[in-house]
Design a protein around this motif. Structure first.
Motif, PDB file in Angstrom:
ATOM      1  N   VAL A  25       0.865  -1.125   0.000  1.00 43.37           N
ATOM      2  CA  VAL A  25       0.000   0.000   0.000  1.00 43.37           C
ATOM      3  C   VAL A  25       0.860   1.119   0.000  1.00 43.37           C
ATOM      4  CG1 VAL A  25      -1.797   1.403   0.984  1.00 43.37           C
ATOM      5  CG2 VAL A  25      -2.076  -0.951   0.768  1.00 43.37           C
ATOM      6  N   ALA A  26       2.159   0.167  -0.530  1.00 44.04           N
ATOM      7  CA  ALA A  26       2.894   0.982  -1.439  1.00 44.04           C
ATOM      8  C   ALA A  26       1.860   1.123  -2.395  1.00 44.04           C
ATOM      9  CB  ALA A  26       4.079   0.579  -2.223  1.00 44.04           C
ATOM     10  N   ILE A  27       0.576   0.181  -0.457  1.00 48.26           N
ATOM     11  CA  ILE A  27      -0.377   0.379  -1.251  1.00 48.26           C
ATOM     12  C   ILE A  27       0.366   1.143  -2.010  1.00 48.26           C
ATOM     13  CG2 ILE A  27      -2.061  -0.424  -2.319  1.00 48.26           C
ATOM     14  CD1 ILE A  27      -2.826  -2.087  -0.345  1.00 48.26           C
ATOM     15  N   ARG A  54      -5.781   6.222  -9.190  1.00 51.53           N
ATOM     16  CA  ARG A  54      -5.786   4.801  -9.570  1.00 51.53           C
ATOM     17  C   ARG A  54      -5.341   3.924  -8.403  1.00 51.53           C
ATOM     18  NH1 ARG A  54      -3.591   7.079 -14.396  1.00 51.53           N
ATOM     19  NH2 ARG A  54      -1.468   6.539 -13.743  1.00 51.53           N
ATOM     20  N   ALA A  55      -4.357   4.393  -7.671  1.00 52.45           N
ATOM     21  CA  ALA A  55      -3.865   3.634  -6.520  1.00 52.45           C
ATOM     22  C   ALA A  55      -4.934   3.531  -5.432  1.00 52.45           C
ATOM     23  CB  ALA A  55      -2.604   4.292  -5.957  1.00 52.45           C
ATOM     24  N   TRP A  56      -5.690   4.616  -5.235  1.00 56.07           N
ATOM     25  CA  TRP A  56      -6.759   4.576  -4.239  1.00 56.07           C
ATOM     26  C   TRP A  56      -7.814   3.541  -4.603  1.00 56.07           C
ATOM     27  CZ3 TRP A  56      -7.040   5.969   0.520  1.00 56.07           C
ATOM     28  CH2 TRP A  56      -6.266   7.014   1.008  1.00 56.07           C
ATOM     29  N   ALA A  57      -8.117   3.403  -5.870  1.00 57.01           N
ATOM     30  CA  ALA A  57      -9.121   2.429  -6.301  1.00 57.01           C
ATOM     31  C   ALA A  57      -8.683   1.011  -5.947  1.00 57.01           C
ATOM     32  CB  ALA A  57      -9.363   2.553  -7.804  1.00 57.01           C
ATOM     33  N   ALA A  63      -6.528   0.250  -3.505  1.00 58.69           N
ATOM     34  CA  ALA A  63      -6.539   0.155  -2.047  1.00 58.69           C
ATOM     35  C   ALA A  63      -7.947  -0.132  -1.525  1.00 58.69           C
ATOM     36  CB  ALA A  63      -5.998   1.449  -1.440  1.00 58.69           C
ATOM     37  N   ASP A  64      -8.934   0.550  -2.094  1.00 57.59           N
ATOM     38  CA  ASP A  64     -10.319   0.324  -1.673  1.00 57.59           C
ATOM     39  C   ASP A  64     -10.747  -1.121  -1.941  1.00 57.59           C
ATOM     40  OD1 ASP A  64     -10.533   2.948  -0.871  1.00 57.59           O
ATOM     41  OD2 ASP A  64     -11.478   3.632  -2.732  1.00 57.59           O
ATOM     42  N   ALA A  65     -10.290  -1.675  -3.064  1.00 56.11           N
ATOM     43  CA  ALA A  65     -10.662  -3.051  -3.413  1.00 56.11           C
ATOM     44  C   ALA A  65     -10.093  -4.050  -2.417  1.00 56.11           C
ATOM     45  CB  ALA A  65     -10.179  -3.376  -4.823  1.00 56.11           C
ATOM     46  N   LEU A  66      -8.949  -3.735  -1.821  1.00 53.39           N
ATOM     47  CA  LEU A  66      -8.337  -4.657  -0.871  1.00 53.39           C
ATOM     48  C   LEU A  66      -9.150  -4.794   0.414  1.00 53.39           C
ATOM     49  CD1 LEU A  66      -4.549  -3.748  -1.194  1.00 53.39           C
ATOM     50  CD2 LEU A  66      -5.748  -5.699  -2.161  1.00 53.39           C
ATOM     51  N   LEU A  67     -10.061  -3.868   0.649  1.00 49.15           N
ATOM     52  CA  LEU A  67     -10.887  -3.928   1.855  1.00 49.15           C
ATOM     53  C   LEU A  67     -12.164  -4.750   1.664  1.00 49.15           C
ATOM     54  CD1 LEU A  67     -10.659  -0.281   3.234  1.00 49.15           C
ATOM     55  CD2 LEU A  67      -9.510  -2.324   4.092  1.00 49.15           C
ATOM     56  N   VAL A  68     -12.415  -5.221   0.451  1.00 51.10           N
ATOM     57  CA  VAL A  68     -13.654  -5.958   0.181  1.00 51.10           C
ATOM     58  C   VAL A  68     -13.853  -7.143   1.123  1.00 51.10           C
ATOM     59  CG1 VAL A  68     -14.837  -7.399  -1.530  1.00 51.10           C
ATOM     60  CG2 VAL A  68     -13.872  -5.176  -2.196  1.00 51.10           C
ATOM     61  N   GLY A  91     -12.439  13.356   4.142  1.00 55.40           N
ATOM     62  CA  GLY A  91     -11.064  12.898   4.331  1.00 55.40           C
ATOM     63  C   GLY A  91     -10.769  11.580   3.675  1.00 55.40           C
ATOM     64  N   VAL A  92     -11.531  11.235   2.628  1.00 57.06           N
ATOM     65  CA  VAL A  92     -11.440   9.902   2.053  1.00 57.06           C
ATOM     66  C   VAL A  92     -10.058   9.592   1.473  1.00 57.06           C
ATOM     67  CG1 VAL A  92     -12.286  10.531  -0.253  1.00 57.06           C
ATOM     68  CG2 VAL A  92     -12.707   8.236   0.638  1.00 57.06           C
ATOM     69  N   HIS A  93      -9.312  10.603   1.060  1.00 55.31           N
ATOM     70  CA  HIS A  93      -7.992  10.364   0.480  1.00 55.31           C
ATOM     71  C   HIS A  93      -6.880  11.003   1.322  1.00 55.31           C
ATOM     72  CE1 HIS A  93      -9.943   9.679  -3.735  1.00 55.31           C
ATOM     73  NE2 HIS A  93     -10.043   8.640  -2.941  1.00 55.31           N
TER      74      HIS A  93
END
Length: 482
Positions: A10-12, A246-249, A251-256, A278-280
């Motif tokens: 998370v080098a994300i 793109r990286a945030w997208a 990272a969000d997927a890893l929380l599924v 504060g989402v990012h």
């Protein structure tokens, strides 16, 4: 879901984490610190003197030995010196002229600890092509000045893990000049990541994709620039912003896999944090990393990030507290020893933390000769790792405790319990297949109300006709109950 996924890298309480009672109440931390300081290793190197004869000058800085190398015997291991000395810098550890002296018969050296070690790892020679660039240590910086730090070796000239250490030093000293020179060098000379060994489109800390920015770095630099009264122009371009998005997208997927707990976590964030605004943020990625990063140094990076954010009041303190609570809960469930750093970051200065310091770190009475190789708090198995302590780790945590300038914890009702549930779910995802054996997958109408967090996760997944199955030694999500 290791840290390497996004770096890509998370080098994300526990309503009540089991704090160890004080051991040896009459043992003074001051006395222990004096002993640790006398044992702590130094990395020595010669530089050309500034006099007419260019007589070599011996310099030495706080470091660690190689594993297996005995008492203060070269070669030293200075590859991680930036991060460790940055923490010593925040912890207020400095050279004591009356105590940091060479042993009898040793050449007298100019010694440095903490802030000065980080400071002198940066090229500051005006006109140099490397002006503003940071290296792994003062020794590496000197070697670079004489053309002995080539790019592309087995070890990069800098590490993206250590960028956090540079930021900590800059915040501590409010070194505006160093910040501007560093970010200018990165922007003009570091280049942009172009491979999947980092995050494509983000800057690099050295001309090697292994030095690529992590997902947290631009948000952290934004916070640091704001603290210094500056703008972070390094991350302001449209190309960098698009790469960050793109990286945030990802990272969000890893929380599924943690969807079962996300509504509760979002409730806490919305109530006490910054919600969608504060989402990012740096704090939000600290929360994500506290969940998905592997134990060991990757989780220590999260604790160090929280320590930096809270020490200087950067960002939303409630969200930093959430990350600290999850890190603490994961360490508690691992049952591999008391991590005094994680507990201090989460709970502040408590008698439990003092007890852990005294219990984990050696005293003159119980110490044995060992390689001075480990920064204990960045390893998973604390009790085993402490047998190879480099002593600077013990000095750091004890001095932070004595100094007592770390902010008290932010009160977030129910967060300690939720952190334990999240940690339990994280452990499930990395459990071995033996944990599957007694799981009841029959029917869709199981009452989940009175089950433990671990069983509850299975139960909720079963009700939705999804389940985990064993594939190799890991659980993977399937569409039907197996």
């Amino acid at each position: 879901m290791s840290l390497s996924i996004l770096g890509w890298s998370v080098a994300i309480g526990v309503a009540f984490l089991p704090f160890r009672p004080l051991v040896a109440d009459d043992t003074s931390l001051d006395a222990l610190q004096a002993y640790w300081r006398a044992q702590a290793p130094w990395c020595s190197f010669h530089v050309s003197g500034e006099d007419a004869a260019k007589k070599p000058v011996l310099k030495a800085f706080a470091s660690k030995n190689e594993d297996g190398v005995g008492s203060n015997t070269p070669p030293c291991n200075d590859g991680d010196s930036i991060m460790f000395n940055a923490l010593l810098c925040l912890g207020g550890i400095e050279v004591d002229p009356g105590k940091d002296r060479p042993a009898a018969g040793e050449e007298r050296a100019i010694r440095e600890v903490g802030c000065d070690v980080v400071k002198h790892s940066q090229t500051v020679t005006k006109g140099s092509a490397d002006y503003g660039r940071w290296w792994r240590s003062p020794r590496r910086n000197y070697l670079a000045s004489v053309g002995q730090q080539p790019e592309g070796g087995s070890e990069t000239t800098f590490s993206n893990d250590h960028a956090l250490g540079v930021m900590a030093y800059i915040a501590q000293r409010k070194d505006v000049t160093a910040f501007q020179a560093w970010t200018d060098w990165i922007k003009n000379k570091g280049g942009i990541c172009t491979s999947m060994s980092c995050i494509p489109g983000l800057p690099r800390y050295c001309p090697d994709d292994r030095c690529g920015f992590k997902i947290a770095d631009c948000p952290l630099l934004d916070q640091l620039a704001k603290y210094l009264g500056l703008e972070n122009t390094l991350c302001a371009s449209d190309d960098v912003k698009q790469a960050q998005a793109r990286a945030w997208a990802v990272a969000d997927a890893l929380l599924v896999p943690f969807n079962f707990f996300l509504p509760q976590l979002n409730d806490v964030i919305n109530k006490y944090g910054t919600g969608k605004q504060g989402v990012h943020s740096a704090e939000r990625i600290a929360i994500i990393n506290s969940i998905i990063n592997d134990e060991g140094y990757s989780l220590h990076d999260v604790a160090a990030t929280v320590y930096l954010l809270r020490q200087f009041g950067l960002g939303n303190q409630a969200e930093s507290q959430i990350a600290a609570d999850i890190v603490q809960a994961r360490a508690a469930l691992a049952h591999t020893g008391d991590n005094a750093f994680f507990d201090l970051v989460a709970d502040g200065r408590t008698s439990g933390v003092k007890g852990e310091i005294v219990h984990i770190c050696p005293s003159q009475q119980n110490d044995v000769s060992h390689p001075k190789f480990q920064w204990t708090w960045e390893r998973q198995n604390i009790s085993e790792t402490a047998k190879k302590t480099m002593y600077w780790d013990c000095l750091f945590i004890a001095n932070v405790f004595v100094k007592d300038d770390y902010p008290p914890p932010t009160d977030l009702p129910g967060m300690k319990e939720l952190a334990l549930d999240i940690a339990d779910a994280r452990r499930l995802l990395h459990a071995d297949c033996g944990h599957c054996k007694n799981t009841d997958c029959s029917g869709r109408d199981i009452d989940c109300g009175h089950k433990t967090a671990l069983d509850k996760l299975f139960c909720e997944a079963n009700k939705k006709q999804t389940m985990w199955k064993c594939e190799g030694k890991k659980f993977v999500c399937t569409s039907t109950c197996q």
